[in-house]
Design a protein around this motif. Structure first.
Motif, PDB file in Angstrom:
ATOM      1  N   ILE A 558      65.424  43.155  51.317  1.00  0.00           N
ATOM      2  CA  ILE A 558      64.435  43.791  52.201  1.00  0.00           C
ATOM      3  C   ILE A 558      63.649  42.710  52.942  1.00  0.00           C
ATOM      4  CG2 ILE A 558      62.270  45.115  52.151  1.00  0.00           C
ATOM      5  CD1 ILE A 558      63.684  46.780  49.917  1.00  0.00           C
ATOM      6  N   MET A 559      63.553  42.895  54.278  1.00  0.00           N
ATOM      7  CA  MET A 559      62.859  41.872  55.077  1.00  0.00           C
ATOM      8  C   MET A 559      61.370  42.203  55.181  1.00  0.00           C
ATOM      9  SD  MET A 559      65.641  40.875  57.946  1.00  0.00           S
ATOM     10  CE  MET A 559      64.968  39.291  58.403  1.00  0.00           C
ATOM     11  N   ARG A 560      60.617  41.665  54.220  1.00  0.00           N
ATOM     12  CA  ARG A 560      59.180  41.938  54.203  1.00  0.00           C
ATOM     13  C   ARG A 560      58.504  41.357  55.443  1.00  0.00           C
ATOM     14  NH1 ARG A 560      59.443  39.465  48.796  1.00  0.00           N
ATOM     15  NH2 ARG A 560      60.060  41.100  47.336  1.00  0.00           N
ATOM     16  N   ARG A 561      59.096  40.243  55.908  1.00  0.00           N
ATOM     17  CA  ARG A 561      58.529  39.576  57.086  1.00  0.00           C
ATOM     18  C   ARG A 561      58.477  40.552  58.274  1.00  0.00           C
ATOM     19  NH1 ARG A 561      61.067  37.055  61.019  1.00  0.00           N
ATOM     20  NH2 ARG A 561      63.090  37.056  60.000  1.00  0.00           N
ATOM     21  N   LEU A 562      59.523  41.343  58.404  1.00  0.00           N
ATOM     22  CA  LEU A 562      59.565  42.297  59.519  1.00  0.00           C
ATOM     23  C   LEU A 562      58.555  43.422  59.318  1.00  0.00           C
ATOM     24  CD1 LEU A 562      63.242  42.919  60.623  1.00  0.00           C
ATOM     25  CD2 LEU A 562      61.461  41.553  61.679  1.00  0.00           C
ATOM     26  N   LEU A 563      58.454  43.878  58.071  1.00  0.00           N
ATOM     27  CA  LEU A 563      57.490  44.946  57.774  1.00  0.00           C
ATOM     28  C   LEU A 563      56.081  44.460  58.107  1.00  0.00           C
ATOM     29  CD1 LEU A 563      58.868  46.152  54.324  1.00  0.00           C
ATOM     30  CD2 LEU A 563      58.954  47.413  56.473  1.00  0.00           C
ATOM     31  N   LYS A 564      55.830  43.204  57.766  1.00  0.00           N
ATOM     32  CA  LYS A 564      54.495  42.651  57.991  1.00  0.00           C
ATOM     33  C   LYS A 564      54.239  42.492  59.492  1.00  0.00           C
ATOM     34  CE  LYS A 564      51.113  39.730  56.126  1.00  0.00           C
ATOM     35  NZ  LYS A 564      50.591  39.292  54.859  1.00  0.00           N
ATOM     36  N   ALA A 565      55.234  41.964  60.194  1.00  0.00           N
ATOM     37  CA  ALA A 565      55.073  41.764  61.635  1.00  0.00           C
ATOM     38  C   ALA A 565      54.809  43.106  62.319  1.00  0.00           C
ATOM     39  CB  ALA A 565      56.313  41.089  62.199  1.00  0.00           C
ATOM     40  N   LYS A 566      55.540  44.114  61.891  1.00  0.00           N
ATOM     41  CA  LYS A 566      55.349  45.457  62.473  1.00  0.00           C
ATOM     42  C   LYS A 566      53.924  45.942  62.197  1.00  0.00           C
ATOM     43  CE  LYS A 566      59.584  48.102  62.735  1.00  0.00           C
ATOM     44  NZ  LYS A 566      60.514  48.813  61.882  1.00  0.00           N
ATOM     45  N   GLU A 567      53.515  45.775  60.955  1.00  0.00           N
ATOM     46  CA  GLU A 567      52.190  46.244  60.540  1.00  0.00           C
ATOM     47  C   GLU A 567      51.093  45.584  61.370  1.00  0.00           C
ATOM     48  OE1 GLU A 567      51.457  48.505  58.140  1.00  0.00           O
ATOM     49  OE2 GLU A 567      49.315  48.251  58.559  1.00  0.00           O
ATOM     50  N   LEU A 568      51.273  44.273  61.620  1.00  0.00           N
ATOM     51  CA  LEU A 568      50.228  43.527  62.308  1.00  0.00           C
ATOM     52  C   LEU A 568      50.427  43.515  63.824  1.00  0.00           C
ATOM     53  CD1 LEU A 568      49.950  40.453  59.892  1.00  0.00           C
ATOM     54  CD2 LEU A 568      48.681  42.577  59.836  1.00  0.00           C
ATOM     55  N   GLY A 569      51.510  44.137  64.272  1.00  0.00           N
ATOM     56  CA  GLY A 569      51.782  44.150  65.711  1.00  0.00           C
ATOM     57  C   GLY A 569      52.139  42.768  66.230  1.00  0.00           C
TER      58      GLY A 569
END
Ligand code: AMP
Length: 581
Positions: A558-569
């Motif tokens: 799971i790419m947490r980095r992407l989830l985080k980037a999405k969350e933070l815009g």
């Protein structure tokens, strides 16, 4: 908020001469060998933290000085002199070695609220040559099981209520031989367990402290990483040199101080600076059983005339939230020196301390693995709000690029520390390879990103990994994800840290559901409760977002980095390894 970029030393009133009088001079002349001579060794190779913290003072005027003043949530008070703690820890050491067959190197774990028995138990275990493993009492069964199974602990000291909370996992701990129950007036629920009070009543006051060698293991604290279950960072008896020197020179402890460390003994701050640092300096500490409450805390400082206070940024931000008028209702004049650790201390909080208490909070940086403070603000030095301060004398941190080249001031990089130092961890329990992977090219890699300025002040930037720091508690996303997917409705889960004004970060989970389950508020609460019960309230996701599927690498991670980037815009960055639909 606009804030001054520098607070010129001396800051606030100094009723005593700081222990560290001249930073540059001490830094040049400093030697750990020299410091270690101030401690009471058995011989040049043998030392025991329990002895240094308590018994070493019995030969001095501190014998009848108060070592621990404890106040319960109900206002009950218990006081112990150094002589009392010596006697009681001797008793417990006798219980361990005579009734429980604890030998050098055996693990004794503690799952207790902040009651005096945890201090006595820890000191007694060290004196008997055992390795202590304190666990945060807010942990749920899964968190306790992971740590106790990994360490193969032989004895657990707990209370009936806490034992009940983890009852379901106890049969899964084959190495656990005996449970010691601290009764405090309550009934024993299981006759197979040993009553602490009854065993202590039988035990002798005298015990010959085990002559542990300086490299014998003494302390284990579990800490979370990006992957896998928490790892047990192991410290040796030699670590007390670091606790002693930093408590003296960073916390600036003096003979007459009344010191309060708000950390729980389940975390490394609660042992290094809630026991060994202050006591090796012969200092009186006050301990409040309960958790955070602005009013209770101010009342506590006023009642005990606390002079040195070591706390954490989330607590400071909560005090700020409670308002500037509240402290004015108490007499807090006794406070002389304030310190903070565990997460980034925002400049506003430093300044707030200066305006409300007449003295700022002195931030310092370290971690479970370093065992003691590495970077700090000192009473004699200017404070640059937002900076963690300068290296402790005897410690060489550096900011390095990924090829281990030191970076010039102003450039962000990996915060590393040159090994060795006395309180450096010596292994991750049972995971030597992982331990070795933290050392490269003559540096210990801390896992933090930071930068420094031309004057050698260090600034925290972020974690280099996915670990979440929520209110000073490190939470491993993997640990939370593994529990989430055990919930019957959850198919997949990805966990990140979401910025938060008070706790710095909170846990946010992205969850995809199994066939037949629909997103709803009730389900969200149920999943939150599930994690809270199994792991702890800190690890339970504050927010849950239901999504159809989680972004994964082609290998299925799971790419947490992407989830985080999405969350933070934020920009999504390199997505070339992303699984294609
Ligand atoms: P722990 O091992 O649980 O004590 O957590 C250590 C981690 O907390 C460090 O690696 C940092 O990421 C963070 N930390 C500790 N002290 C500070 C500080 N003064 N400023 C910023 N982050 C900190």
């Amino acid at each position: 908020m606009e804030y001054p970029k520098i607070l010129k030393a001396p800051i606030g009133k100094h009723s005593v001469k700081p222990n560290l009088e001249n930073y540059e001079k001490i830094r040049q002349e400093f030697s750990w060998d020299q410091v270690s001579k101030e401690l009471d060794w058995f011989d040049s190779d043998h030392i025991n933290i329990g002895h240094i913290a308590i018994d070493a003072h019995l030969k001095t005027e501190r014998r009848d000085k108060k070592a621990l003043i404890w106040e319960s949530t109900k206002g009950q008070i218990e006081e112990f002199t150094f002589a009392d703690l010596a006697r009681l820890s001797n008793r417990f050491a006798n219980v361990l070695s005579q009734e429980l067959n604890i030998k050098k190197g055996d693990r004794v774990f503690f799952f207790l609220d902040r009651v005096p028995e945890i201090f006595i138990g820890i000191l007694g275990t060290l004196k008997a040559g055992g390795i202590i493993g304190p666990l945060f009492s807010a942990f749920g069964p899964e968190a306790v099981k992971d740590r106790m199974a990994d360490s193969r602990a032989k004895v657990l000291m707990t209370s009936s209520a806490l034992k009940k909370k983890i009852a379901e996992i106890l049969p899964e701990l084959p190495d656990l031989e005996r449970i010691v129950i601290v009764q405090r007036g309550k009934e024993m629920s299981d006759p197979e367990d040993l009553s602490y009070e009854e065993a202590m009543a039988r035990a002798s006051d005298s015990f010959e402290t085990f002559r542990t060698s300086k490299e014998d293991y003494a302390i284990m604290h579990y800490t979370s990483g990006t992957t896998g279950k928490p790892k047990g960072a192991v410290h040796v008896h030699n670590a007390v040199i670091g606790h002693y020197a930093t408590a003296k020179n960073v916390l600036d402890l003096h003979e007459e101080d009344i010191y309060w460390c708000t950390a729980d003994p389940g975390w490394v701050t609660g042992t290094s600076y809630g026991m060994f640092g202050p006591w090796s300096n012969g200092i009186t500490q006050v301990v409040y059983e309960g958790g955070f409450s602005a009013k209770r805390w101010y009342t506590f400082i006023e009642r005990w005339k606390v002079t040195v206070w070591y706390t954490a940024p989330t607590a400071i931000r909560m005090l700020m939230k409670a308002g500037d008028e509240l402290p004015g209702q108490f007499n807090l004049e006794s406070l002389r020196y304030l310190c903070s650790v565990g997460e980034p201390l925002n400049p506003e909080a430093v300044i707030w301390g200066a305006s409300v208490f007449g003295k700022p909070f002195h931030d310092n940086w370290w971690q479970t693995e370093t065992g003691a403070i590495m970077i700090a603000n000192y009473p004699i030095q200017d404070i640059k709000p937002g900076s963690m301060g300068r290296p402790f004398p005897g410690i060489t941190p550096g900011i390095l690029d990924d090829d281990f080249n030191e970076l010039p001031p102003g450039i962000e990089g990996n915060l590393c520390v040159k090994p060795p130092w006395p309180s450096m961890f010596r292994t991750y329990w049972g995971k030597e390879e992982m331990y070795q992977s933290r050392f490269k090219n003559g540096w210990y890699i801390t896992g933090d990103k930071a930068k420094k300025d031309k004057e050698g002040y260090f600034y925290f930037v972020s974690r280099a990994d996915d670990v979440i720091n929520t209110a000073g508690h490190l939470v491993g996303p993997f640990e939370v994800e593994s529990i989430l997917i055990e919930h019957p409705a959850v198919a997949e889960a990805g966990v990140i840290g979401k910025p938060d004004q008070i706790a710095m970060e909170v846990v946010k989970a992205f969850v995809s559901l199994k066939e037949g389950y629909e997103p709803s508020e009730d389900l969200q609460h149920d999943i939150q409760k599930f994690v809270m019960k199994r792991l702890s309230s800190a690890a339970a996701p504050r927010e849950i977002e239901f999504i159809d599927s989680l972004p994964k690498t082609r290998s299925g991670k799971i790419m947490r980095r992407l989830l985080k980037a999405k969350e933070l815009g934020l920009p999504l960055g390199d997505t070339s390894t992303l699984e294609e639909d």
